[in-house]
Design a protein around this motif. Structure first.
Motif, PDB file in Angstrom:
ATOM      1  N   SER A   1      10.783   4.486   4.977  1.00  0.00           N
ATOM      2  CA  SER A   1      11.903   4.964   5.794  1.00  0.00           C
ATOM      3  C   SER A   1      11.796   6.483   5.832  1.00  0.00           C
ATOM      4  O   SER A   1      11.739   7.120   4.775  1.00  0.00           O
ATOM      5  CB  SER A   1      13.239   4.565   5.164  1.00  0.00           C
ATOM      6  N   ALA A   2      11.762   7.053   7.028  1.00  0.00           N
ATOM      7  CA  ALA A   2      11.548   8.493   7.148  1.00  0.00           C
ATOM      8  C   ALA A   2      12.590   9.144   8.040  1.00  0.00           C
ATOM      9  O   ALA A   2      12.974   8.580   9.066  1.00  0.00           O
ATOM     10  CB  ALA A   2      10.152   8.774   7.703  1.00  0.00           C
ATOM     11  N   GLY A   3      13.030  10.322   7.622  1.00  0.00           N
ATOM     12  CA  GLY A   3      13.940  11.123   8.416  1.00  0.00           C
ATOM     13  C   GLY A   3      13.786  12.588   8.055  1.00  0.00           C
ATOM     14  O   GLY A   3      14.109  13.001   6.944  1.00  0.00           O
ATOM     15  N   ILE A   4      13.243  13.357   8.970  1.00  0.00           N
ATOM     16  CA  ILE A   4      12.977  14.780   8.737  1.00  0.00           C
ATOM     17  C   ILE A   4      13.501  15.546   9.941  1.00  0.00           C
ATOM     18  O   ILE A   4      13.180  15.204  11.082  1.00  0.00           O
ATOM     19  CB  ILE A   4      11.466  15.041   8.573  1.00  0.00           C
ATOM     20  N   HIS A   5      14.315  16.559   9.682  1.00  0.00           N
ATOM     21  CA  HIS A   5      14.816  17.359  10.795  1.00  0.00           C
ATOM     22  C   HIS A   5      14.954  18.822  10.387  1.00  0.00           C
ATOM     23  O   HIS A   5      15.667  19.141   9.446  1.00  0.00           O
ATOM     24  CB  HIS A   5      16.175  16.856  11.294  1.00  0.00           C
ATOM     25  N   TYR A   6      14.257  19.670  11.096  1.00  0.00           N
ATOM     26  CA  TYR A   6      14.381  21.120  10.957  1.00  0.00           C
ATOM     27  C   TYR A   6      14.639  21.694  12.340  1.00  0.00           C
ATOM     28  O   TYR A   6      13.879  21.405  13.280  1.00  0.00           O
ATOM     29  CB  TYR A   6      13.108  21.736  10.361  1.00  0.00           C
ATOM     30  N   GLU A   7      15.679  22.494  12.473  1.00  0.00           N
ATOM     31  CA  GLU A   7      15.998  23.131  13.753  1.00  0.00           C
ATOM     32  C   GLU A   7      14.842  24.015  14.199  1.00  0.00           C
ATOM     33  O   GLU A   7      14.239  24.728  13.391  1.00  0.00           O
ATOM     34  CB  GLU A   7      17.268  23.982  13.635  1.00  0.00           C
ATOM     35  N   ASN A   8      14.537  23.964  15.475  1.00  0.00           N
ATOM     36  CA  ASN A   8      13.515  24.832  16.078  1.00  0.00           C
ATOM     37  C   ASN A   8      12.184  24.794  15.332  1.00  0.00           C
ATOM     38  O   ASN A   8      11.542  25.821  15.136  1.00  0.00           O
ATOM     39  CB  ASN A   8      14.037  26.271  16.173  1.00  0.00           C
ATOM     40  N   ILE A   9      11.760  23.604  14.944  1.00  0.00           N
ATOM     41  CA  ILE A   9      10.496  23.481  14.213  1.00  0.00           C
ATOM     42  C   ILE A   9       9.333  23.798  15.159  1.00  0.00           C
ATOM     43  O   ILE A   9       9.319  23.375  16.318  1.00  0.00           O
ATOM     44  CB  ILE A   9      10.357  22.082  13.582  1.00  0.00           C
ATOM     45  N   SER A  10       8.382  24.561  14.654  1.00  0.00           N
ATOM     46  CA  SER A  10       7.212  24.945  15.457  1.00  0.00           C
ATOM     47  C   SER A  10       6.102  23.906  15.303  1.00  0.00           C
ATOM     48  O   SER A  10       6.138  23.065  14.395  1.00  0.00           O
ATOM     49  CB  SER A  10       6.694  26.315  14.998  1.00  0.00           C
ATOM     50  N   LYS A  11       5.096  23.983  16.172  1.00  0.00           N
ATOM     51  CA  LYS A  11       3.946  23.080  16.070  1.00  0.00           C
ATOM     52  C   LYS A  11       3.221  23.265  14.744  1.00  0.00           C
ATOM     53  O   LYS A  11       2.750  22.309  14.145  1.00  0.00           O
ATOM     54  CB  LYS A  11       2.987  23.294  17.239  1.00  0.00           C
ATOM     55  N   GLU A  12       3.150  24.508  14.284  1.00  0.00           N
ATOM     56  CA  GLU A  12       2.513  24.791  13.004  1.00  0.00           C
ATOM     57  C   GLU A  12       3.296  24.158  11.864  1.00  0.00           C
ATOM     58  O   GLU A  12       2.715  23.615  10.910  1.00  0.00           O
ATOM     59  CB  GLU A  12       2.381  26.306  12.783  1.00  0.00           C
ATOM     60  N   GLU A  13       4.618  24.208  11.946  1.00  0.00           N
ATOM     61  CA  GLU A  13       5.445  23.601  10.902  1.00  0.00           C
ATOM     62  C   GLU A  13       5.347  22.079  10.937  1.00  0.00           C
ATOM     63  O   GLU A  13       5.348  21.428   9.887  1.00  0.00           O
ATOM     64  CB  GLU A  13       6.901  24.040  11.037  1.00  0.00           C
ATOM     65  N   ILE A  14       5.238  21.503  12.129  1.00  0.00           N
ATOM     66  CA  ILE A  14       5.046  20.056  12.222  1.00  0.00           C
ATOM     67  C   ILE A  14       3.741  19.654  11.547  1.00  0.00           C
ATOM     68  O   ILE A  14       3.691  18.677  10.792  1.00  0.00           O
ATOM     69  CB  ILE A  14       5.071  19.590  13.699  1.00  0.00           C
ATOM     70  N   ALA A  15       2.687  20.412  11.772  1.00  0.00           N
ATOM     71  CA  ALA A  15       1.407  20.143  11.111  1.00  0.00           C
ATOM     72  C   ALA A  15       1.552  20.285   9.598  1.00  0.00           C
ATOM     73  O   ALA A  15       0.982  19.492   8.831  1.00  0.00           O
ATOM     74  CB  ALA A  15       0.324  21.082  11.638  1.00  0.00           C
ATOM     75  N   ALA A  16       2.317  21.273   9.149  1.00  0.00           N
ATOM     76  CA  ALA A  16       2.549  21.459   7.718  1.00  0.00           C
ATOM     77  C   ALA A  16       3.316  20.277   7.136  1.00  0.00           C
ATOM     78  O   ALA A  16       3.005  19.807   6.034  1.00  0.00           O
ATOM     79  CB  ALA A  16       3.297  22.764   7.453  1.00  0.00           C
ATOM     80  N   VAL A  17       4.318  19.769   7.861  1.00  0.00           N
ATOM     81  CA  VAL A  17       5.071  18.592   7.412  1.00  0.00           C
ATOM     82  C   VAL A  17       4.122  17.407   7.247  1.00  0.00           C
ATOM     83  O   VAL A  17       4.187  16.678   6.244  1.00  0.00           O
ATOM     84  CB  VAL A  17       6.218  18.251   8.398  1.00  0.00           C
ATOM     85  N   GLU A  18       3.216  17.220   8.186  1.00  0.00           N
ATOM     86  CA  GLU A  18       2.259  16.114   8.096  1.00  0.00           C
ATOM     87  C   GLU A  18       1.355  16.261   6.876  1.00  0.00           C
ATOM     88  O   GLU A  18       1.082  15.290   6.168  1.00  0.00           O
ATOM     89  CB  GLU A  18       1.452  16.007   9.379  1.00  0.00           C
ATOM     90  N   ARG A  19       0.905  17.483   6.596  1.00  0.00           N
ATOM     91  CA  ARG A  19       0.067  17.722   5.421  1.00  0.00           C
ATOM     92  C   ARG A  19       0.862  17.486   4.128  1.00  0.00           C
ATOM     93  O   ARG A  19       0.345  16.888   3.183  1.00  0.00           O
ATOM     94  CB  ARG A  19      -0.502  19.139   5.431  1.00  0.00           C
ATOM     95  N   LEU A  20       2.092  17.977   4.086  1.00  0.00           N
ATOM     96  CA  LEU A  20       2.933  17.770   2.906  1.00  0.00           C
ATOM     97  C   LEU A  20       3.166  16.279   2.668  1.00  0.00           C
ATOM     98  O   LEU A  20       3.095  15.811   1.523  1.00  0.00           O
ATOM     99  CB  LEU A  20       4.275  18.495   3.057  1.00  0.00           C
ATOM    100  N   ALA A  21       3.431  15.539   3.724  1.00  0.00           N
ATOM    101  CA  ALA A  21       3.661  14.094   3.593  1.00  0.00           C
ATOM    102  C   ALA A  21       2.405  13.388   3.084  1.00  0.00           C
ATOM    103  O   ALA A  21       2.484  12.487   2.242  1.00  0.00           O
ATOM    104  CB  ALA A  21       4.109  13.507   4.926  1.00  0.00           C
ATOM    105  N   GLU A  22       1.251  13.806   3.572  1.00  0.00           N
ATOM    106  CA  GLU A  22      -0.001  13.217   3.105  1.00  0.00           C
ATOM    107  C   GLU A  22      -0.216  13.512   1.619  1.00  0.00           C
ATOM    108  O   GLU A  22      -0.599  12.624   0.852  1.00  0.00           O
ATOM    109  CB  GLU A  22      -1.171  13.755   3.924  1.00  0.00           C
ATOM    110  N   THR A  23       0.049  14.732   1.209  1.00  0.00           N
ATOM    111  CA  THR A  23      -0.095  15.102  -0.201  1.00  0.00           C
ATOM    112  C   THR A  23       0.878  14.313  -1.068  1.00  0.00           C
ATOM    113  O   THR A  23       0.504  13.810  -2.136  1.00  0.00           O
ATOM    114  CB  THR A  23       0.123  16.618  -0.390  1.00  0.00           C
ATOM    115  N   LEU A  24       2.127  14.180  -0.619  1.00  0.00           N
ATOM    116  CA  LEU A  24       3.112  13.402  -1.370  1.00  0.00           C
ATOM    117  C   LEU A  24       2.683  11.939  -1.488  1.00  0.00           C
ATOM    118  O   LEU A  24       2.837  11.323  -2.549  1.00  0.00           O
ATOM    119  CB  LEU A  24       4.486  13.496  -0.703  1.00  0.00           C
ATOM    120  N   THR A  25       2.138  11.398  -0.418  1.00  0.00           N
ATOM    121  CA  THR A  25       1.655  10.019  -0.440  1.00  0.00           C
ATOM    122  C   THR A  25       0.577   9.849  -1.495  1.00  0.00           C
ATOM    123  O   THR A  25       0.617   8.914  -2.302  1.00  0.00           O
ATOM    124  CB  THR A  25       1.107   9.618   0.950  1.00  0.00           C
TER     125      THR A  25
END
Length: 120
Positions: A80-104
């Motif tokens: 179950s996933a829910g992530i929300h940051y106001e005005n998130i940039s493309k770079e930050e979206i890529a960072a979220v994906e990397r962080l999620a992969e590391t957490l996994t």
């Protein structure tokens, strides 16, 4: 089991709960909510189901996590996933994906260690 990673203003938290031999995972960050749910069984993409609320974009992230964990653990995994940051940039979206992969991967490593330490 709880894991947390930060990068700049981004903070992701992964919580994992064993349900018998299966696993429930919650991934959140920023303004936590439920945006998408992925349910996967080991054995291929045909064994995965995905629910996503309109306007939410966590679906592919939840799907990738559920698939990876189900295959690695040979069990059913619900993410179950829910992530929300106001005005998130493309770079930050890529960072979220990397962080999620590391957490996994950290969660999988911890579960492998836990499994070895458990007595029958």
């Amino acid at each position: 089991m709880r894991f947390c990673l930060c990068q700049g203003r981004l903070k992701l938290e992964l919580c994992a709960l064993r349900m018998g031999r299966d696993l429930q995972v919650i991934l959140n960050g920023g303004a936590a909510h439920l945006g998408a749910v992925a349910l996967a069984a080991p054995g291929g993409a045909a064994e995965a189901k995905l629910l996503v609320l309109p306007g939410h974009r966590e679906d592919q992230l939840a799907w990738r996590m559920a698939r990876r964990m189900a295959d690695a653990l040979s069990c059913t995994v619900c993410v179950s996933a829910g992530i929300h940051y106001e005005n998130i940039s493309k770079e930050e979206i890529a960072a979220v994906e990397r962080l999620a992969e590391t957490l996994t991967e950290r969660c999988l490593a911890a579960l492998a260690t836990q499994h070895k330490d458990e007595a029958c």
